[in-house]
Design a protein around this motif. Structure first.
Motif, PDB file in Angstrom:
ATOM      1  N   PRO A 148      13.725 -17.931   5.217  1.00 40.24           N
ATOM      2  CA  PRO A 148      13.445 -19.245   4.639  1.00 40.24           C
ATOM      3  C   PRO A 148      12.195 -19.207   3.758  1.00 40.24           C
ATOM      4  N   ARG A 149      12.189 -20.013   2.703  1.00 36.63           N
ATOM      5  CA  ARG A 149      11.061 -20.038   1.767  1.00 36.63           C
ATOM      6  C   ARG A 149       9.744 -20.311   2.486  1.00 36.63           C
ATOM      7  N   SER A 150       9.762 -21.239   3.439  1.00 32.48           N
ATOM      8  CA  SER A 150       8.527 -21.577   4.157  1.00 32.48           C
ATOM      9  C   SER A 150       7.992 -20.365   4.928  1.00 32.48           C
ATOM     10  N   ALA A 151       8.888 -19.568   5.507  1.00 29.60           N
ATOM     11  CA  ALA A 151       8.471 -18.368   6.231  1.00 29.60           C
ATOM     12  C   ALA A 151       7.919 -17.314   5.272  1.00 29.60           C
ATOM     13  N   LYS A 152       8.529 -17.209   4.088  1.00 30.62           N
ATOM     14  CA  LYS A 152       8.020 -16.272   3.082  1.00 30.62           C
ATOM     15  C   LYS A 152       6.595 -16.640   2.669  1.00 30.62           C
ATOM     16  N   ILE A 153       6.401 -17.917   2.390  1.00 32.76           N
ATOM     17  CA  ILE A 153       5.081 -18.388   1.958  1.00 32.76           C
ATOM     18  C   ILE A 153       4.047 -18.129   3.046  1.00 32.76           C
ATOM     19  N   LEU A 154       4.411 -18.448   4.289  1.00 27.14           N
ATOM     20  CA  LEU A 154       3.488 -18.230   5.401  1.00 27.14           C
ATOM     21  C   LEU A 154       3.177 -16.746   5.573  1.00 27.14           C
ATOM     22  N   ALA A 155       4.205 -15.907   5.541  1.00 27.95           N
ATOM     23  CA  ALA A 155       4.002 -14.468   5.743  1.00 27.95           C
ATOM     24  C   ALA A 155       3.130 -13.857   4.654  1.00 27.95           C
ATOM     25  N   ILE A 156       3.431 -14.162   3.413  1.00 25.40           N
ATOM     26  CA  ILE A 156       2.650 -13.588   2.308  1.00 25.40           C
ATOM     27  C   ILE A 156       1.225 -14.129   2.318  1.00 25.40           C
ATOM     28  N   SER A 157       1.061 -15.387   2.660  1.00 19.62           N
ATOM     29  CA  SER A 157      -0.283 -15.967   2.777  1.00 19.62           C
ATOM     30  C   SER A 157      -1.085 -15.272   3.866  1.00 19.62           C
ATOM     31  N   MET A 158      -0.457 -15.035   5.009  1.00 19.46           N
ATOM     32  CA  MET A 158      -1.165 -14.373   6.109  1.00 19.46           C
ATOM     33  C   MET A 158      -1.523 -12.934   5.745  1.00 19.46           C
ATOM     34  N   ILE A 159      -0.654 -12.268   5.010  1.00 21.15           N
ATOM     35  CA  ILE A 159      -0.982 -10.915   4.549  1.00 21.15           C
ATOM     36  C   ILE A 159      -2.235 -10.964   3.684  1.00 21.15           C
ATOM     37  N   ALA A 160      -2.277 -11.899   2.751  1.00 22.06           N
ATOM     38  CA  ALA A 160      -3.441 -12.016   1.862  1.00 22.06           C
ATOM     39  C   ALA A 160      -4.695 -12.411   2.635  1.00 22.06           C
ATOM     40  N   ILE A 161      -4.556 -13.397   3.529  1.00 22.93           N
ATOM     41  CA  ILE A 161      -5.715 -13.889   4.285  1.00 22.93           C
ATOM     42  C   ILE A 161      -6.317 -12.808   5.184  1.00 22.93           C
ATOM     43  N   THR A 162      -5.489 -11.915   5.701  1.00 25.71           N
ATOM     44  CA  THR A 162      -6.020 -10.881   6.584  1.00 25.71           C
ATOM     45  C   THR A 162      -6.422  -9.609   5.833  1.00 25.71           C
ATOM     46  N   LEU A 163      -5.650  -9.226   4.824  1.00 30.33           N
ATOM     47  CA  LEU A 163      -5.948  -7.960   4.150  1.00 30.33           C
ATOM     48  C   LEU A 163      -7.110  -8.043   3.153  1.00 30.33           C
ATOM     49  N   ILE A 164      -7.170  -9.108   2.390  1.00 27.03           N
ATOM     50  CA  ILE A 164      -8.221  -9.182   1.363  1.00 27.03           C
ATOM     51  C   ILE A 164      -9.623  -9.104   1.970  1.00 27.03           C
ATOM     52  N   PRO A 165      -9.957  -9.919   2.992  1.00 26.23           N
ATOM     53  CA  PRO A 165     -11.294  -9.768   3.586  1.00 26.23           C
ATOM     54  C   PRO A 165     -11.505  -8.398   4.235  1.00 26.23           C
ATOM     55  N   SER A 166     -10.436  -7.847   4.838  1.00 27.78           N
ATOM     56  CA  SER A 166     -10.568  -6.520   5.445  1.00 27.78           C
ATOM     57  C   SER A 166     -10.905  -5.471   4.392  1.00 27.78           C
ATOM     58  N   ILE A 167     -10.207  -5.539   3.264  1.00 23.80           N
ATOM     59  CA  ILE A 167     -10.438  -4.575   2.192  1.00 23.80           C
ATOM     60  C   ILE A 167     -11.840  -4.755   1.600  1.00 23.80           C
ATOM     61  N   LEU A 168     -12.253  -5.989   1.408  1.00 24.19           N
ATOM     62  CA  LEU A 168     -13.541  -6.255   0.768  1.00 24.19           C
ATOM     63  C   LEU A 168     -14.739  -6.043   1.679  1.00 24.19           C
ATOM     64  N   PHE A 169     -14.618  -6.432   2.961  1.00 27.76           N
ATOM     65  CA  PHE A 169     -15.813  -6.487   3.805  1.00 27.76           C
ATOM     66  C   PHE A 169     -15.795  -5.606   5.045  1.00 27.76           C
ATOM     67  N   VAL A 170     -14.653  -5.143   5.483  1.00 27.77           N
ATOM     68  CA  VAL A 170     -14.593  -4.446   6.766  1.00 27.77           C
ATOM     69  C   VAL A 170     -14.400  -2.942   6.599  1.00 27.77           C
ATOM     70  N   VAL A 171     -13.443  -2.555   5.806  1.00 29.87           N
ATOM     71  CA  VAL A 171     -13.091  -1.134   5.673  1.00 29.87           C
ATOM     72  C   VAL A 171     -14.066  -0.455   4.714  1.00 29.87           C
ATOM     73  N   PRO A 172     -14.771   0.583   5.202  1.00 28.48           N
ATOM     74  CA  PRO A 172     -15.765   1.230   4.345  1.00 28.48           C
ATOM     75  C   PRO A 172     -15.214   2.344   3.446  1.00 28.48           C
ATOM     76  N   VAL A 173     -14.077   2.916   3.771  1.00 22.75           N
ATOM     77  CA  VAL A 173     -13.547   4.080   3.065  1.00 22.75           C
ATOM     78  C   VAL A 173     -12.626   3.628   1.928  1.00 22.75           C
ATOM     79  N   LEU A 174     -12.938   4.067   0.717  1.00 20.82           N
ATOM     80  CA  LEU A 174     -12.178   3.662  -0.465  1.00 20.82           C
ATOM     81  C   LEU A 174     -10.693   4.006  -0.346  1.00 20.82           C
ATOM     82  N   ALA A 175     -10.376   5.199   0.134  1.00 23.03           N
ATOM     83  CA  ALA A 175      -8.971   5.605   0.256  1.00 23.03           C
ATOM     84  C   ALA A 175      -8.204   4.670   1.197  1.00 23.03           C
ATOM     85  N   VAL A 176      -8.842   4.246   2.273  1.00 20.53           N
ATOM     86  CA  VAL A 176      -8.204   3.334   3.224  1.00 20.53           C
ATOM     87  C   VAL A 176      -8.038   1.954   2.596  1.00 20.53           C
TER      88      VAL A 176
END
Length: 146
Positions: free
Chosen positions: A93-121
């Protein structure tokens, strides 16, 4: 057309189950099914843990190990409709797609920017996030309940 016409009707999905003959392997698959279903349940409350892949994996393993639990999942009030929809149409369902992609962005972007120190990771996380989001976005859409 879905055989489950009424919400109170229990449909027997045993014909979709092909149990593995080896009793030890079948027992191991059942245990893994319970574990993955439990992890999926925890994922409902933890945004960093995806629910859907674990529930799908659990249903797949039950289909190889236990007609009883496979039937339970397919007839479950909350788990059944999305499982049946995925099995018949592969749609999300469209609502599930929006929620899933939003959660991916909400969790990965801060992790990539502020948590993970290794560029390759960081790069690997970004690629995985983009691939998963693309996969979700390209699935057919259906707002009908199976």
């Amino acid at each position: 057309m879905d055989p489950q016409a009424s919400k109170n009707t229990r449909v027997d999905y045993s014909h979709e189950v092909t149990p593995i003959k080896n009793p030890i392997l079948r027992t191991m698959l059942m245990i893994l099914s319970f574990v993955f279903l439990g992890v999926g349940f925890v994922g409902v409350f933890l945004p960093v843990l995806p629910t859907t892949p674990f529930v799908l994996l659990s249903a797949f393993l039950y289909a190889r190990s236990s007609p009883r639990f496979y039937n339970w999942m397919m007839n479950h009030r909350h788990l059944g409709p999305p499982l049946r929809r995925w099995k018949t149409t592969g749609s999300i369902p469209r609502s599930a797609k929006i929620l899933a992609i939003s959660m991916i962005a909400i969790t990965l972007i801060p992790s990539i920017l502020f948590v993970v120190p290794v560029l390759a990771v960081k790069v690997l996380l970004g690629i995985i996030g983009i691939l998963v989001a693309t996969y979700i976005a390209t699935r057919p859409e259906s707002d009908k309940v199976a």
